[in-house]
Design a protein around this motif. Sequence first.
Motif, short mmCIF file in Angstrom:
data_model
loop_
_atom_site.label_atom_id
_atom_site.label_comp_id
_atom_site.label_asym_id
_atom_site.label_seq_id
_atom_site.Cartn_x
_atom_site.Cartn_y
_atom_site.Cartn_z
N ALA A 558 -19.92 5.09 57.39
CA ALA A 558 -20.69 3.86 57.49
C ALA A 558 -20.71 3.21 56.11
O ALA A 558 -20.82 3.90 55.09
N ALA A 559 -20.60 1.90 56.07
CA ALA A 559 -20.57 1.19 54.80
C ALA A 559 -21.38 -0.10 54.91
O ALA A 559 -21.23 -0.85 55.88
N ASN A 560 -22.23 -0.34 53.94
CA ASN A 560 -22.96 -1.60 53.80
C ASN A 560 -22.65 -2.14 52.41
O ASN A 560 -22.98 -1.49 51.40
N VAL A 561 -22.01 -3.28 52.34
CA VAL A 561 -21.52 -3.82 51.07
C VAL A 561 -22.00 -5.26 50.94
O VAL A 561 -21.98 -6.03 51.91
N THR A 562 -22.42 -5.63 49.71
CA THR A 562 -22.95 -6.96 49.44
C THR A 562 -22.27 -7.56 48.22
O THR A 562 -22.16 -6.90 47.19
N PHE A 563 -21.81 -8.80 48.35
CA PHE A 563 -21.34 -9.61 47.23
C PHE A 563 -22.22 -10.85 47.20
O PHE A 563 -22.28 -11.59 48.18
N ALA A 564 -22.91 -11.09 46.09
CA ALA A 564 -23.88 -12.19 46.07
C ALA A 564 -23.99 -12.81 44.69
O ALA A 564 -23.73 -12.15 43.67
N ARG A 565 -24.40 -14.07 44.68
CA ARG A 565 -24.75 -14.77 43.45
C ARG A 565 -26.06 -15.51 43.66
O ARG A 565 -26.17 -16.30 44.61
N HIS A 566 -27.02 -15.23 42.80
CA HIS A 566 -28.34 -15.87 42.85
C HIS A 566 -28.53 -16.60 41.52
O HIS A 566 -28.66 -15.96 40.48
N LEU A 567 -28.55 -17.94 41.58
CA LEU A 567 -28.44 -18.75 40.38
C LEU A 567 -29.61 -19.72 40.24
O LEU A 567 -30.13 -20.24 41.23
N PHE A 568 -29.98 -20.01 38.96
CA PHE A 568 -30.90 -21.10 38.69
C PHE A 568 -30.20 -22.43 38.94
O PHE A 568 -29.01 -22.59 38.66
N ASP A 569 -30.96 -23.38 39.45
CA ASP A 569 -30.42 -24.70 39.75
C ASP A 569 -31.19 -25.78 38.97
O ASP A 569 -31.44 -26.86 39.47
N PHE A 570 -31.57 -25.45 37.73
CA PHE A 570 -32.28 -26.41 36.88
C PHE A 570 -32.22 -25.91 35.44
O PHE A 570 -31.86 -24.75 35.17
N ASP A 571 -32.57 -26.79 34.50
CA ASP A 571 -32.66 -26.44 33.09
C ASP A 571 -34.12 -26.38 32.68
O ASP A 571 -34.96 -27.15 33.17
N TYR A 572 -34.42 -25.45 31.76
CA TYR A 572 -35.80 -25.28 31.34
C TYR A 572 -35.83 -24.63 29.96
O TYR A 572 -35.08 -23.69 29.69
N LEU A 573 -36.68 -25.16 29.08
CA LEU A 573 -36.92 -24.56 27.77
C LEU A 573 -38.42 -24.34 27.65
O LEU A 573 -39.20 -25.29 27.63
N GLY A 574 -38.82 -23.08 27.56
CA GLY A 574 -40.23 -22.74 27.49
C GLY A 574 -40.82 -22.97 26.11
O GLY A 574 -40.11 -23.27 25.13
N ALA A 575 -42.13 -22.82 26.04
CA ALA A 575 -42.83 -22.96 24.77
C ALA A 575 -42.63 -21.70 23.94
O ALA A 575 -42.26 -20.64 24.44
N ASN A 576 -42.87 -21.84 22.62
CA ASN A 576 -42.79 -20.66 21.76
C ASN A 576 -43.90 -19.69 22.13
O ASN A 576 -45.07 -20.07 22.19
N PRO A 577 -43.56 -18.43 22.39
CA PRO A 577 -44.59 -17.46 22.77
C PRO A 577 -45.47 -17.08 21.60
O PRO A 577 -45.19 -17.38 20.44
N VAL A 578 -46.59 -16.40 21.93
CA VAL A 578 -47.52 -15.96 20.90
C VAL A 578 -46.83 -14.99 19.94
O VAL A 578 -47.04 -15.03 18.74
N ASN A 579 -45.99 -14.10 20.48
CA ASN A 579 -45.26 -13.14 19.66
C ASN A 579 -44.16 -13.88 18.89
O ASN A 579 -43.21 -14.39 19.49
N PRO A 580 -44.24 -13.97 17.55
CA PRO A 580 -43.24 -14.75 16.78
C PRO A 580 -41.85 -14.14 16.81
O PRO A 580 -40.87 -14.81 16.48
N LEU A 581 -41.73 -12.86 17.17
CA LEU A 581 -40.43 -12.20 17.22
C LEU A 581 -39.68 -12.50 18.51
O LEU A 581 -38.51 -12.14 18.65
N VAL A 582 -40.34 -13.16 19.45
CA VAL A 582 -39.74 -13.45 20.75
C VAL A 582 -39.48 -14.95 20.85
O VAL A 582 -40.37 -15.76 20.59
N GLY A 583 -38.29 -15.33 21.20
CA GLY A 583 -37.96 -16.73 21.35
C GLY A 583 -38.44 -17.28 22.67
O GLY A 583 -38.82 -16.54 23.58
N PRO A 584 -38.42 -18.61 22.84
CA PRO A 584 -38.85 -19.22 24.10
C PRO A 584 -37.85 -18.93 25.22
O PRO A 584 -36.66 -18.67 24.97
N THR A 585 -38.33 -18.97 26.45
CA THR A 585 -37.45 -18.80 27.61
C THR A 585 -36.50 -19.99 27.71
O THR A 585 -36.92 -21.14 27.65
#
Length: 696
Positions: A558-585
């Motif tokens: 028996a075989a169950n096989v999946t080929f898939a692509r799940h993609l963002f469909d928009f652009d987004y730049l997040g705010a700078n997080p509280v942690n200065p070592l972490v960049g925005p999303t």
Amino acid sequence: MKKRQKLSILVALASAQMAGLAIAETDYLLDELVVTGTRSGALLLEQAGNTARISEQDIDLVRADHPNEIVNRVPGVMVQRGNGQEHLTSIRSPVLTGGAGAGSFLYLEDGIPLRAAGFANVNGLFEVNHEQAGGIEVVRGPGSALYGSNAVHGMINFLTRAPSLDLERQIDLSAGPHDLYKGKFTVSDTVGAHGYRFSINGTTDGGYTNRSNNPGVISRKAGYDQQKMTFRHDYTGEIDSFTTVFSATNLNQETQGYVPGKRSYRSSRDSRTRFSNSYRDAKATRLSVRWDREVSDRATFSLTPYMRHTEMEFLMDFLPGQPVEKNRHTSAGLLAAYDIDLDGGHRVIFGTDFEYTRGRLSEEQFNPAQAGFLPGLHYDYKVDATVVAPYVHAEWQLAERTRMITGLRYEFTRYDYDNRTDEGRFGNNFRPDDGKDRFHNVSPKLGLVQMLTDEMSVFVNYARGNRAPQTTDLYRLRSQPGLDEARAGRANSEKMDSIELGVRRLGQGLQYEVTTYYMKKRDYFFRDSNNDNVNGKTEHYGVELALFYPLSEQWDVAANVTFARHLFDFDYLGANPVNPLVGPTNISDGNYLPSSPRRMSNIRLGWNFLQNSRAELEWVHVDRYYVTESNNQSYSGHDVFNLRAFHSVNQNLTLHARVHNLFDTSYAERADFNNGDFRYFVGERRGLHVGLTYSF
């Protein structure tokens, strides 16, 4: 009594008897009868859309300690196990978290949602008795018009095990690594028109991981204790039939949580230790009574009142500050349907679903401030929710071998929200004012099925999935200080349009289903890796294959096989997080969503080595996937092999054993990235489980 209703009852009773027969004497055919698509028995070949069924025999063979061990045998499905009984789900989607993870999948028991719409739980599968179910049906993609909120990316319907025709008493005991012990008991019989089944099980797990790696501190195991019970009574009369089901579950868990650090899952020491005082205590009870009345030879009226109650308390160790959440809700609902067969092979179902829910949630932090999460009461609110959803489902026989399926559902949802603490901002938390929210969603469905032969059909199916926002998405907002409510994000009804094309073959010999799909989603409301709310669009497409082939009288694959692509469909730049070592999303149109492998597979080789005996070798493959929205960090994927077998010594005694992770692979059940660091739920290394089943 209608032929279709009689067929459903007879098949359910027969399947209960077949569970005790030799697997070596069966062909392991894909089930031809499914119930989820129409809430009653229907032939799979005539369904426009996919419905995968996990049989009662497979449930008894796998003997899953965690739901992912059984439901991941379906293509397009990946349930990632957390620590203990926790999990996150993917069905034609990335592995979703938060309100998106809770609200995108509909979990049912005999067609009744395990939780109220708007009050779902990402760990909802631990509230059902999957170990003693009579079958599990999985619909990938939006459900039919018969089902409402949360059936966006898919739904899983657990069918309670039907009463046996004769007296059946069975006890099952098993033991595994790290002090894992499980006991199950069932008793069932049918006397005249009355049948019953009482099933109960309990599990204690000493814990695979420790909860402390601090020098000089005594470590404690991250284990759990869980109990489940299901009682079902069936009455079958000439005109009226009743099915009563009462279910209850209890979980007390000491949770280890994520293990931080890049590739820490590969270290034999780091992967099994982490300082944490996390826990989760949860209870759930449900009661339903389904009444079917034969109005005429062609029509049946169905009425199903039900009640449910859930409550939970847990430490949110995945958030800075680790607050404690307490939530509960109580619901009363009614499902009403009128099913009629028309001349020419047509069929129409008219129905309406009603539900009223009272829920409450509080969140309080006792630890010092961290990354904008302040000590004190974050949230305390009540929500009264009302859902009214009329629908129509129709099947039209256009020609001898051509069938069209149509459906339309309108769903009205109202939330009455009562904030019981101060409004406004509290650190990273934003508390809305009291108010009422109303949502109107329409879900159409259109499908076409063409029978090519008596054993093969092709189908095309369009469906829209809708869901009102989760109450936590509306009333438990998070954003960084300095951002107003609008910047924190506003959840709207999520909508996803799906079209799929498939071909399936059942019968003797080779059986398969091949499906390709494309889906586009709007108002996807989620929390990014910096814990900010984001609202956007996504698209999803893929190919899924389910195959079974008997190589000989003894061997099958028996075989169950999946080929898939799940993609963002928009652009987004997040705010700078509280942690200065972490960049925005940073999200770019076309980026993969986190936790969305392009390839997954579950391949099984079966061997009926003796009469009443079977062994199965399982290969689970998960491809590499990204763990950040910007696609700059990833998990390499894994291949894990499992071996399981059982042997019936005689009519009364069966021995069973399984080896998890046969080749002792280092892997992560789940990998993600949060606040600048990798986090893993570590997969268990090789372990032997043994047990016996005694019938008397």
